[in-house]
Design a protein around this motif. Structure first.
Motif, PDB file in Angstrom:
ATOM      1  N   ALA A  66       0.819  -1.215   0.000  1.00  0.00           N
ATOM      2  CA  ALA A  66       0.000   0.000   0.000  1.00  0.00           C
ATOM      3  C   ALA A  66       0.850   1.262   0.000  1.00  0.00           C
ATOM      4  O   ALA A  66       0.526   2.244  -0.670  1.00  0.00           O
ATOM      5  CB  ALA A  66      -0.930  -0.006   1.210  1.00  0.00           C
ATOM      6  N   ILE A  67       1.953   1.231   0.742  1.00  0.00           N
ATOM      7  CA  ILE A  67       2.820   2.418   0.804  1.00  0.00           C
ATOM      8  C   ILE A  67       3.476   2.670  -0.555  1.00  0.00           C
ATOM      9  O   ILE A  67       3.589   3.816  -0.995  1.00  0.00           O
ATOM     10  CB  ILE A  67       3.886   2.254   1.897  1.00  0.00           C
ATOM     11  CG1 ILE A  67       3.217   2.279   3.283  1.00  0.00           C
ATOM     12  CG2 ILE A  67       4.939   3.352   1.807  1.00  0.00           C
ATOM     13  CD1 ILE A  67       4.162   2.040   4.432  1.00  0.00           C
ATOM     14  N   ARG A  68       3.871   1.600  -1.222  1.00  0.00           N
ATOM     15  CA  ARG A  68       4.473   1.766  -2.551  1.00  0.00           C
ATOM     16  C   ARG A  68       3.466   2.317  -3.549  1.00  0.00           C
ATOM     17  O   ARG A  68       3.808   3.134  -4.413  1.00  0.00           O
ATOM     18  CB  ARG A  68       4.981   0.411  -3.063  1.00  0.00           C
ATOM     19  CG  ARG A  68       6.218  -0.108  -2.350  1.00  0.00           C
ATOM     20  CD  ARG A  68       6.640  -1.442  -2.915  1.00  0.00           C
ATOM     21  NE  ARG A  68       7.438  -2.188  -1.954  1.00  0.00           N
ATOM     22  CZ  ARG A  68       7.528  -3.501  -1.914  1.00  0.00           C
ATOM     23  NH1 ARG A  68       6.869  -4.219  -2.783  1.00  0.00           N
ATOM     24  NH2 ARG A  68       8.286  -4.099  -1.023  1.00  0.00           N
ATOM     25  N   ALA A  69       2.224   1.868  -3.433  1.00  0.00           N
ATOM     26  CA  ALA A  69       1.207   2.266  -4.405  1.00  0.00           C
ATOM     27  C   ALA A  69       0.586   3.622  -4.093  1.00  0.00           C
ATOM     28  O   ALA A  69       0.286   4.399  -5.009  1.00  0.00           O
ATOM     29  CB  ALA A  69       0.112   1.208  -4.463  1.00  0.00           C
ATOM     30  N   LEU A  70       0.401   3.921  -2.801  1.00  0.00           N
ATOM     31  CA  LEU A  70      -0.341   5.125  -2.425  1.00  0.00           C
ATOM     32  C   LEU A  70       0.481   6.170  -1.684  1.00  0.00           C
ATOM     33  O   LEU A  70      -0.005   7.266  -1.407  1.00  0.00           O
ATOM     34  CB  LEU A  70      -1.538   4.723  -1.540  1.00  0.00           C
ATOM     35  CG  LEU A  70      -2.523   3.718  -2.156  1.00  0.00           C
ATOM     36  CD1 LEU A  70      -3.558   3.307  -1.126  1.00  0.00           C
ATOM     37  CD2 LEU A  70      -3.198   4.310  -3.383  1.00  0.00           C
ATOM     38  N   GLY A  71       1.710   5.817  -1.328  1.00  0.00           N
ATOM     39  CA  GLY A  71       2.519   6.750  -0.564  1.00  0.00           C
ATOM     40  C   GLY A  71       2.222   6.664   0.920  1.00  0.00           C
ATOM     41  O   GLY A  71       1.792   5.618   1.416  1.00  0.00           O
ATOM     42  N   ALA A  72       2.398   7.782   1.625  1.00  0.00           N
ATOM     43  CA  ALA A  72       2.246   7.793   3.086  1.00  0.00           C
ATOM     44  C   ALA A  72       0.862   7.386   3.528  1.00  0.00           C
ATOM     45  O   ALA A  72       0.689   6.695   4.545  1.00  0.00           O
ATOM     46  CB  ALA A  72       2.582   9.177   3.618  1.00  0.00           C
TER      47      ALA A  72
END
Length: 204
Positions: A102-108
């Motif tokens: 999720a962090i890779r796809a959406l950021g923080a």
């Protein structure tokens, strides 16, 4: 504990319904108020540089409805506390896996999205299945839907009024905006809850 020992799961469900309703009367309206005022509150509490924190904050607010149910207390009272540990481990593992993607796809904001998603996809279903077995009640019968719907209506009504109050005030002072919106939200939401019979007149 006594009701469980006496084999009265239906009484436990009734107590659970009352507890959920009492918690929801506070938690659900507060959630809607915080959703409406998140940017202003972030700036007021932490400064203008934290304004963007409103987005993940709003995502995390989606966890509040779950807090209306005291899963841990019921499981411990019925001698099933080991399920609390199992649920925690499952949630931890699932959260670690999903969060990395999720962090890779959406950021923080991905961390917040992953946490909320895991609670609803992993933790909640597991706990509901356990509750169904322990309380000998269908999953549908575990919740007082009528009372919950009324608290949501009160919250949404207050949300709309608070949002409108922000537009009316149109002030650069976040303190003034939050103050006016708080008063407006509290009066309106409390009135709706009172009309639904969920709070008594002294609460208004």
């Amino acid at each position: 504990t006594r009701l469980h020992a006496e084999g009265k799961p239906e009484e436990i469900v009734r107590l659970l319904h009352r507890a959920i309703t009492k918690c929801a009367v506070i938690i659900i309206p507060v959630m809607f108020f915080l959703l409406a005022m998140a940017p202003e509150l972030m700036r007021l509490l932490y400064g203008s540089s934290y304004s963007d924190s409103a987005a993940p904050f709003r995502v995390y607010l989606m966890l509040l409805p779950i807090r209306t149910v005291t899963f841990g207390a019921v499981l411990m009272a019925t001698g099933n506390s080991h399920h609390v540990l199992i649920q925690s481990v499952l949630t931890l593992v699932a959260n670690a896996v999903l969060m990395s993607f999720a962090i890779r796809a959406l950021g923080a904001i991905g961390a917040a999205v992953a946490t909320v998603a895991v609670v609803y996809i992993v933790a909640l279903p597991y706990l509901l299945i356990v509750f169904r077995k322990v309380l000998k009640c269908s999953i549908v019968g575990l919740f007082p839907y009528g009372s919950l719907a009324k608290t949501v209506i009160a919250g949404i009504t207050g949300f709309l009024v608070a949002f409108a109050a922000k537009g009316v005030v149109q002030s650069r002072s976040d303190l003034l905006v939050v103050s006016v919106a708080t008063v407006a939200f509290t009066v309106v939401a409390s009135f709706v809850l009172w009309k639904f019979g969920l709070v008594s007149p002294p609460c208004i």
